[in-house]
Motif scaffolding. Structure first.
Motif, PDB file in Angstrom:
ATOM      1  N   GLY A  79      78.166 -16.288  13.176  1.00  0.00           N
ATOM      2  CA  GLY A  79      77.270 -16.674  12.090  1.00  0.00           C
ATOM      3  C   GLY A  79      75.795 -16.575  12.417  1.00  0.00           C
ATOM      4  O   GLY A  79      74.956 -17.088  11.683  1.00  0.00           O
ATOM      5  N   ARG A  80      75.473 -15.894  13.517  1.00  0.00           N
ATOM      6  CA  ARG A  80      74.072 -15.730  13.918  1.00  0.00           C
ATOM      7  C   ARG A  80      73.787 -14.247  14.086  1.00  0.00           C
ATOM      8  O   ARG A  80      74.627 -13.489  14.561  1.00  0.00           O
ATOM      9  CB  ARG A  80      73.812 -16.468  15.220  1.00  0.00           C
ATOM     10  N   LEU A  81      72.586 -13.825  13.717  1.00  0.00           N
ATOM     11  CA  LEU A  81      72.187 -12.433  13.845  1.00  0.00           C
ATOM     12  C   LEU A  81      71.490 -12.254  15.188  1.00  0.00           C
ATOM     13  O   LEU A  81      70.356 -12.686  15.370  1.00  0.00           O
ATOM     14  CB  LEU A  81      71.260 -12.027  12.698  1.00  0.00           C
ATOM     15  N   GLU A  82      72.191 -11.648  16.137  1.00  0.00           N
ATOM     16  CA  GLU A  82      71.680 -11.507  17.498  1.00  0.00           C
ATOM     17  C   GLU A  82      70.529 -10.504  17.600  1.00  0.00           C
ATOM     18  O   GLU A  82      69.668 -10.642  18.466  1.00  0.00           O
ATOM     19  CB  GLU A  82      72.817 -11.096  18.442  1.00  0.00           C
ATOM     20  N   ARG A  83      70.541  -9.474  16.756  1.00  0.00           N
ATOM     21  CA  ARG A  83      69.466  -8.470  16.729  1.00  0.00           C
ATOM     22  C   ARG A  83      69.175  -8.118  15.280  1.00  0.00           C
ATOM     23  O   ARG A  83      70.089  -7.914  14.491  1.00  0.00           O
ATOM     24  CB  ARG A  83      69.879  -7.204  17.475  1.00  0.00           C
ATOM     25  N   SER A  84      67.908  -7.974  14.951  1.00  0.00           N
ATOM     26  CA  SER A  84      67.520  -7.742  13.553  1.00  0.00           C
ATOM     27  C   SER A  84      67.378  -6.268  13.192  1.00  0.00           C
ATOM     28  O   SER A  84      66.986  -5.941  12.075  1.00  0.00           O
ATOM     29  CB  SER A  84      66.210  -8.470  13.256  1.00  0.00           C
ATOM     30  N   VAL A  85      67.732  -5.372  14.094  1.00  0.00           N
ATOM     31  CA  VAL A  85      67.490  -3.943  13.875  1.00  0.00           C
ATOM     32  C   VAL A  85      68.143  -3.427  12.588  1.00  0.00           C
ATOM     33  O   VAL A  85      67.576  -2.572  11.915  1.00  0.00           O
ATOM     34  CB  VAL A  85      67.915  -3.103  15.102  1.00  0.00           C
ATOM     35  N   SER A  86      69.292  -3.936  12.194  1.00  0.00           N
ATOM     36  CA  SER A  86      69.943  -3.423  10.988  1.00  0.00           C
ATOM     37  C   SER A  86      69.325  -3.961   9.698  1.00  0.00           C
ATOM     38  O   SER A  86      69.708  -3.552   8.609  1.00  0.00           O
ATOM     39  CB  SER A  86      71.451  -3.668  11.020  1.00  0.00           C
ATOM     40  N   LEU A  87      68.338  -4.847   9.822  1.00  0.00           N
ATOM     41  CA  LEU A  87      67.586  -5.317   8.648  1.00  0.00           C
ATOM     42  C   LEU A  87      66.224  -4.627   8.521  1.00  0.00           C
ATOM     43  O   LEU A  87      65.583  -4.742   7.488  1.00  0.00           O
ATOM     44  CB  LEU A  87      67.346  -6.834   8.736  1.00  0.00           C
ATOM     45  N   GLN A  88      65.802  -3.941   9.556  1.00  0.00           N
ATOM     46  CA  GLN A  88      64.478  -3.332   9.549  1.00  0.00           C
ATOM     47  C   GLN A  88      64.458  -2.125   8.628  1.00  0.00           C
ATOM     48  O   GLN A  88      65.190  -1.162   8.837  1.00  0.00           O
ATOM     49  CB  GLN A  88      64.068  -2.929  10.960  1.00  0.00           C
ATOM     50  N   GLY A  89      63.636  -2.196   7.597  1.00  0.00           N
ATOM     51  CA  GLY A  89      63.537  -1.126   6.618  1.00  0.00           C
ATOM     52  C   GLY A  89      63.632  -1.681   5.213  1.00  0.00           C
ATOM     53  O   GLY A  89      63.482  -2.880   4.975  1.00  0.00           O
ATOM     54  N   PHE A  90      63.857  -0.802   4.285  1.00  0.00           N
ATOM     55  CA  PHE A  90      63.956  -1.134   2.864  1.00  0.00           C
ATOM     56  C   PHE A  90      65.291  -0.592   2.383  1.00  0.00           C
ATOM     57  O   PHE A  90      65.489   0.624   2.319  1.00  0.00           O
ATOM     58  CB  PHE A  90      62.797  -0.480   2.105  1.00  0.00           C
ATOM     59  N   TYR A  91      66.249  -1.501   2.095  1.00  0.00           N
ATOM     60  CA  TYR A  91      67.617  -1.077   1.820  1.00  0.00           C
ATOM     61  C   TYR A  91      68.141  -1.660   0.509  1.00  0.00           C
ATOM     62  O   TYR A  91      67.867  -2.812   0.179  1.00  0.00           O
ATOM     63  CB  TYR A  91      68.548  -1.500   2.961  1.00  0.00           C
ATOM     64  N   ARG A  92      68.954  -0.850  -0.184  1.00  0.00           N
ATOM     65  CA  ARG A  92      69.553  -1.235  -1.468  1.00  0.00           C
ATOM     66  C   ARG A  92      70.826  -2.058  -1.223  1.00  0.00           C
ATOM     67  O   ARG A  92      71.712  -1.631  -0.483  1.00  0.00           O
ATOM     68  CB  ARG A  92      69.901   0.016  -2.261  1.00  0.00           C
ATOM     69  N   LEU A  93      70.890  -3.221  -1.839  1.00  0.00           N
ATOM     70  CA  LEU A  93      72.061  -4.092  -1.735  1.00  0.00           C
ATOM     71  C   LEU A  93      73.165  -3.654  -2.696  1.00  0.00           C
ATOM     72  O   LEU A  93      72.874  -3.076  -3.753  1.00  0.00           O
ATOM     73  CB  LEU A  93      71.679  -5.533  -2.087  1.00  0.00           C
ATOM     74  N   THR A  94      74.407  -3.975  -2.360  1.00  0.00           N
ATOM     75  CA  THR A  94      75.487  -3.814  -3.326  1.00  0.00           C
ATOM     76  C   THR A  94      75.339  -4.948  -4.349  1.00  0.00           C
ATOM     77  O   THR A  94      74.712  -5.982  -4.066  1.00  0.00           O
ATOM     78  CB  THR A  94      76.863  -3.904  -2.642  1.00  0.00           C
ATOM     79  N   PRO A  95      75.891  -4.773  -5.548  1.00  0.00           N
ATOM     80  CA  PRO A  95      75.753  -5.823  -6.572  1.00  0.00           C
ATOM     81  C   PRO A  95      76.255  -7.195  -6.112  1.00  0.00           C
ATOM     82  O   PRO A  95      75.623  -8.217  -6.396  1.00  0.00           O
ATOM     83  CB  PRO A  95      76.577  -5.281  -7.748  1.00  0.00           C
ATOM     84  N   GLY A  96      77.370  -7.251  -5.402  1.00  0.00           N
ATOM     85  CA  GLY A  96      77.894  -8.543  -4.935  1.00  0.00           C
ATOM     86  C   GLY A  96      76.959  -9.239  -3.966  1.00  0.00           C
ATOM     87  O   GLY A  96      76.769 -10.458  -4.028  1.00  0.00           O
ATOM     88  N   SER A  97      76.359  -8.471  -3.070  1.00  0.00           N
ATOM     89  CA  SER A  97      75.414  -9.056  -2.109  1.00  0.00           C
ATOM     90  C   SER A  97      74.130  -9.489  -2.811  1.00  0.00           C
ATOM     91  O   SER A  97      73.541 -10.518  -2.469  1.00  0.00           O
ATOM     92  CB  SER A  97      75.108  -8.054  -0.997  1.00  0.00           C
ATOM     93  N   ALA A  98      73.708  -8.705  -3.803  1.00  0.00           N
ATOM     94  CA  ALA A  98      72.525  -9.084  -4.586  1.00  0.00           C
ATOM     95  C   ALA A  98      72.785 -10.411  -5.306  1.00  0.00           C
ATOM     96  O   ALA A  98      71.919 -11.299  -5.331  1.00  0.00           O
ATOM     97  CB  ALA A  98      72.167  -7.987  -5.584  1.00  0.00           C
ATOM     98  N   ASP A  99      73.975 -10.563  -5.871  1.00  0.00           N
ATOM     99  CA  ASP A  99      74.331 -11.815  -6.546  1.00  0.00           C
ATOM    100  C   ASP A  99      74.347 -12.985  -5.571  1.00  0.00           C
ATOM    101  O   ASP A  99      73.913 -14.092  -5.906  1.00  0.00           O
ATOM    102  CB  ASP A  99      75.699 -11.695  -7.227  1.00  0.00           C
ATOM    103  N   ALA A 100      74.843 -12.753  -4.348  1.00  0.00           N
ATOM    104  CA  ALA A 100      74.894 -13.824  -3.349  1.00  0.00           C
ATOM    105  C   ALA A 100      73.483 -14.281  -2.977  1.00  0.00           C
ATOM    106  O   ALA A 100      73.218 -15.490  -2.894  1.00  0.00           O
ATOM    107  CB  ALA A 100      75.647 -13.353  -2.108  1.00  0.00           C
ATOM    108  N   LEU A 101      72.565 -13.342  -2.764  1.00  0.00           N
ATOM    109  CA  LEU A 101      71.187 -13.724  -2.441  1.00  0.00           C
ATOM    110  C   LEU A 101      70.491 -14.370  -3.637  1.00  0.00           C
ATOM    111  O   LEU A 101      69.721 -15.320  -3.483  1.00  0.00           O
ATOM    112  CB  LEU A 101      70.403 -12.519  -1.933  1.00  0.00           C
ATOM    113  N   ALA A 102      70.774 -13.885  -4.840  1.00  0.00           N
ATOM    114  CA  ALA A 102      70.209 -14.500  -6.047  1.00  0.00           C
ATOM    115  C   ALA A 102      70.664 -15.958  -6.157  1.00  0.00           C
ATOM    116  O   ALA A 102      69.873 -16.838  -6.513  1.00  0.00           O
ATOM    117  CB  ALA A 102      70.605 -13.710  -7.290  1.00  0.00           C
TER     118      ALA A 102
END
Length: 177
Positions: free
Chosen positions: A147-170
């Motif tokens: 449940g912890r993000l050990e490295r942030s490299v896969s978040l670096q950038g500008f990326y399009r979410l899937t609809p389900g993930s967008a709903d979860a963050l919303a």
């Protein structure tokens, strides 16, 4: 139908927001760039949502949700610089830490939620977050351990979410309001 994206705000950016007293305020602008020093808001259109994320001590936080209004220099941006020493967007000096001085910076006007650093993404949601590319392929975060993000490299950038993930963050943003 609008899309949703994520962008990672670095420690330097978040530190500058805190130092400038911007916590609790709504950013009117963010910046896109042509160089790796800034995320390029490729594919985003007016009405799309962008979730600004921050990673601190292996925990991911939603700092702000920004709904894109338009992109480009508006009257609010101030006079374009005449020399290299002039500020790029004097009308947005209060928010320059979001990338106004970046290489090839372009103003992205947004309607945003207030900046905050106390809205964590639950650890059990991290492995479920999914992004999609233009060809329809999907990917999840790498380096999620217990449940912890050990490295942030896969978040670096500008990326399009899937609809389900967008709903979860919303839902996270709505629950924190």
């Amino acid at each position: 139908m609008s899309d949703a994206f994520t962008v990672l705000w670095t420690h330097d950016t978040c530190r500058a927001l805190r130092r400038a007293g911007r916590v609790g305020e709504r950013p009117p602008v963010a910046f896109s760039g042509a160089h790796q020093s800034l995320p390029t808001w490729v594919g985003a259109r007016a009405g799309d949502e962008v979730y600004a994320l921050h990673v601190n001590r292996c925990e991911v936080f939603v700092v702000s949700r920004m709904r894109m209004v338009d992109i480009g220099r508006g009257d609010c941006c101030g006079t374009p610089p005449q020399t290299w020493g002039d500020p790029s967007f004097p009308g947005h000096d209060d928010w320059s830490m979001l990338g106004a001085g970046g290489c090839g910076a372009t103003a992205v006007h947004v309607d945003a939620t207030p900046v905050r650093f106390d809205n964590p993404v639950p650890g059990d949601l991290l492995p479920e977050l999914t992004w999609r590319n233009a060809r329809g392929g999907t990917r999840t975060l790498k380096y999620v351990v217990d449940g912890r993000l050990e490295r942030s490299v896969s978040l670096q950038g500008f990326y399009r979410l899937t609809p389900g993930s967008a709903d979860a963050l919303a839902g996270l943003v709505a629950g924190a309001s």
